[in-house]
Design a protein around this motif. Sequence first.
Motif: not given
Length: 237
Positions: A6, A8, A12, A18-19, A142, A144
């Motif tokens: 993942r 961020f 990202a 984002s992954s 944002e 996690y």
Amino acid sequence: MHMTIRLFAGLAEIIGSSSLAFHSHETPLTAGRLKELLSASYPDAAPQIKVSLVAIDHEYAPEDSVISESSEVALIPPVSGGEPAEEDLGTPDGRFSITGQPLNGEALLDKVLDEGHGASLLFVGTTREMTGTQRTTALYYEAYVPMALSKLQEIGREVEEKWNARCAIAHRTGLVGLKEASVMIAVSAPHRDTCYEASRYAIEKLKAIVPVWKKDIGDTGEQWLGSDSNAMNYRTL
């Protein structure tokens, strides 16, 4: 070994996702070695990867930590800001939450009030317009989410152990305008001196360990904040 990593915030953005599906022939694979392999595979993102932290199963991982194929892996860049969270998440008692909705200070404070406590505080961090000559119009957060919630609970436990105090924390995600609250911390304690100490500790610890990022939106464009530090920085009053 196959894994999904993942990503961020600015990291990202650079990689464009984002992954990230990643395969390594090396076993065992450590967190430090993963960063080296990713830096080689994504040279444009190498500076960001170098200063990022690896999280394994929602915990920060030292460089020598071994990653298993079943692990949930994330790269935690040292920035604050970003996109709305995928979901709102909170503990059953409502004392700790990550949400895209406006924060309610009165409701949060009510969750920590105690008949045996003579002092209570509500810290509110809001979006500030001016930092020097730079004008901010909004911040975009944002998180996690699962790891952030776990770390908020960890802070709450530490506050209780150190000061015999009760703590509740709520953090916004998404767009937060001027004068709007991005974070609230409610604390109650037997006495005012310990209440002040516990509240100060909670926000400083939050800034250091909770994986929340932000992007500054201003007259001159948008900018990820805090990219040269592992602290999670807040533009608040």
